[in-house]
Design a protein around this motif. Structure first.
Motif, mmCIF file in Angstrom:
data_model
loop_
_atom_site.group_PDB
_atom_site.id
_atom_site.type_symbol
_atom_site.label_atom_id
_atom_site.label_comp_id
_atom_site.label_asym_id
_atom_site.label_seq_id
_atom_site.Cartn_x
_atom_site.Cartn_y
_atom_site.Cartn_z
ATOM 1 N N THR A 210 -0.677 14.350 48.587
ATOM 2 C CA THR A 210 -0.807 13.281 47.607
ATOM 3 C C THR A 210 -2.021 12.415 47.914
ATOM 4 O O THR A 210 -2.292 12.097 49.075
ATOM 5 C CB THR A 210 0.455 12.398 47.617
ATOM 6 N N ASP A 211 -2.748 12.047 46.867
ATOM 7 C CA ASP A 211 -3.899 11.170 47.046
ATOM 8 C C ASP A 211 -3.478 9.899 47.792
ATOM 9 O O ASP A 211 -2.444 9.295 47.491
ATOM 10 C CB ASP A 211 -4.480 10.796 45.679
ATOM 11 N N ASN A 212 -4.291 9.497 48.761
ATOM 12 C CA ASN A 212 -3.939 8.360 49.622
ATOM 13 C C ASN A 212 -3.671 7.081 48.846
ATOM 14 O O ASN A 212 -2.835 6.266 49.238
ATOM 15 C CB ASN A 212 -5.059 8.111 50.641
ATOM 16 N N TYR A 213 -4.372 6.905 47.739
ATOM 17 C CA TYR A 213 -4.204 5.674 46.971
ATOM 18 C C TYR A 213 -2.776 5.510 46.454
ATOM 19 O O TYR A 213 -2.254 4.399 46.357
ATOM 20 C CB TYR A 213 -5.191 5.630 45.809
ATOM 21 N N THR B 5 -3.922 5.967 36.542
ATOM 22 C CA THR B 5 -3.951 6.875 37.689
ATOM 23 C C THR B 5 -3.146 8.139 37.417
ATOM 24 O O THR B 5 -3.540 9.242 37.782
ATOM 25 C CB THR B 5 -3.412 6.164 38.938
ATOM 26 N N LYS C 75 -5.987 10.587 38.363
ATOM 27 C CA LYS C 75 -5.866 11.517 39.481
ATOM 28 C C LYS C 75 -4.900 12.661 39.182
ATOM 29 O O LYS C 75 -5.113 13.776 39.625
ATOM 30 C CB LYS C 75 -5.426 10.771 40.738
ATOM 31 N N TYR C 76 -3.836 12.388 38.427
ATOM 32 C CA TYR C 76 -2.834 13.421 38.152
ATOM 33 C C TYR C 76 -2.422 13.412 36.685
ATOM 34 O O TYR C 76 -2.400 12.365 36.032
ATOM 35 C CB TYR C 76 -1.581 13.208 39.018
ATOM 36 N N THR D 262 -4.188 18.219 38.749
ATOM 37 C CA THR D 262 -5.051 17.158 39.263
ATOM 38 C C THR D 262 -6.182 16.928 38.270
ATOM 39 O O THR D 262 -6.580 17.843 37.549
ATOM 40 C CB THR D 262 -5.650 17.515 40.627
ATOM 41 N N ILE E 108 -8.790 16.352 44.514
ATOM 42 C CA ILE E 108 -8.201 15.298 45.319
ATOM 43 C C ILE E 108 -8.521 15.602 46.785
ATOM 44 O O ILE E 108 -8.233 16.697 47.275
ATOM 45 C CB ILE E 108 -6.677 15.217 45.125
ATOM 46 N N THR E 109 -9.123 14.650 47.465
ATOM 47 C CA THR E 109 -9.496 14.848 48.863
ATOM 48 C C THR E 109 -8.268 15.205 49.693
ATOM 49 O O THR E 109 -7.237 14.524 49.624
ATOM 50 C CB THR E 109 -10.157 13.581 49.441
ATOM 51 N N GLN E 110 -8.382 16.267 50.465
ATOM 52 C CA GLN E 110 -7.275 16.755 51.274
ATOM 53 C C GLN E 110 -7.600 16.664 52.769
ATOM 54 O O GLN E 110 -8.740 16.871 53.172
ATOM 55 C CB GLN E 110 -6.958 18.213 50.931
#
Length: 269
Positions: free
Chosen positions: A11-14, A122, A156-157, A174, A178-180
């Motif tokens: 999951t995206d950190n935000y 988001t 983001k999603y 996505t 998304i940064t993993q």
């Protein structure tokens, strides 16, 4: 021999540690959308109890409540004639003290081709009846994602729901990559394609249902069975909750058959 790693999406950190409530656009307030809204309320209350900032939901629908909506959708006799989005959001806000928003219009570009400012969120969740509406959402999300001046609520999603009388599916995508994080145990997957990219041809071929509004609940039940919307809504909300609660998922949705009680998960590939 090295075992093949399981594909997962982190999951995206935000979403996990935001400074403000996570913005959510819920598009469609009918059989599925009205049930998803209840699920989002439960997710919000649970996140707040865990110290999270919760969700800020905006519900989009240009339809009004009719007698055919009673029973299968989450409406009551006293709400007949009211805008669906307004009736549902007012109820949620009164019950929980939230400040969620209702938009009594379609989620689409204006007549000049501009994207409304309030359409940026988001998470986007679609519970729509037509393929055209899905492609319209995909176009808006792609355009917003391509803009250089990214804002806090940049998409983001995208979670899309679709169903027929006894079957349905929910698919998570996505918006871009998304940064993993790196992982020795799993194979992180940064991108999950849009439903319009992955199943676009199939969607276009299958758009043959008659979407003429039903005049009664009995007629509506001939088009969609009583519990298909509710059961499908629970599946998608569980996936969304898992992403918040556990920070990762190896699933991106499911195919659901209520007639013979079968659900097939969609693994991330």
């Amino acid at each position: 021999m090295n075992a093949q790693k399981t594909n997962v999406h982190y999951t995206d950190n935000y979403l996990l540690a935001p400074t403000n409530p996570i913005s959510v656009n819920l598009i469609g307030a009918g059989g599925t959308g009205s049930k998803v809204l209840t699920g989002l309320m439960e997710i919000n209350e649970s996140l707040l109890a865990l110290g999270h900032t919760g969700l800020q939901v905006r519900l989009w629908d240009d339809d009004i409540v009719t007698s055919a909506n009673l029973g299968r959708q989450r409406f009551f006799e006293c709400e007949v004639g009211l805008p669906k989005s307004v009736a549902l959001i007012n109820r949620i806000n009164r019950c929980t003290g939230a400040n969620w928003k209702a938009e009594n219009l379609k989620f689409e570009k204006d007549k000049f081709g501009n994207i409304p400012k309030q359409s940026v969120a988001t998470i986007t969740i679609t519970c729509v009846d037509t393929v055209q509406a899905r492609f319209g959402v995909a176009d808006i999300l792609t355009e917003i994602n391509g803009q250089r001046n990214r804002v806090r609520d940049s998409p983001k999603y995208w979670m899309d729901y679709g169903n027929s009388k006894q079957t349905g599916q929910v698919i998570l995508s996505t918006v871009g990559n998304i940064t993993q994080p790196e992982s020795e145990k799993y194979n992180p997957v940064a991108n999950m394609p849009f439903v319009t990219e992955e199943y676009g041809d199939l969607l276009l071929q299958s758009e043959k249902d008659d979407n003429t509004p039903s005049c009664s609940l009995a007629e509506a039940l001939e088009q969609q069975d009583l519990f298909i919307n509710a059961s499908l809504a629970q599946m998608g909300c569980k996936l969304l909750w898992s992403m918040f609660r556990y920070g990762m998922t190896k699933y991106r949705g499911c195919f659901h058959n209520l007639e013979d009680f079968r659900t097939s998960p969609i693994l991330i590939d």
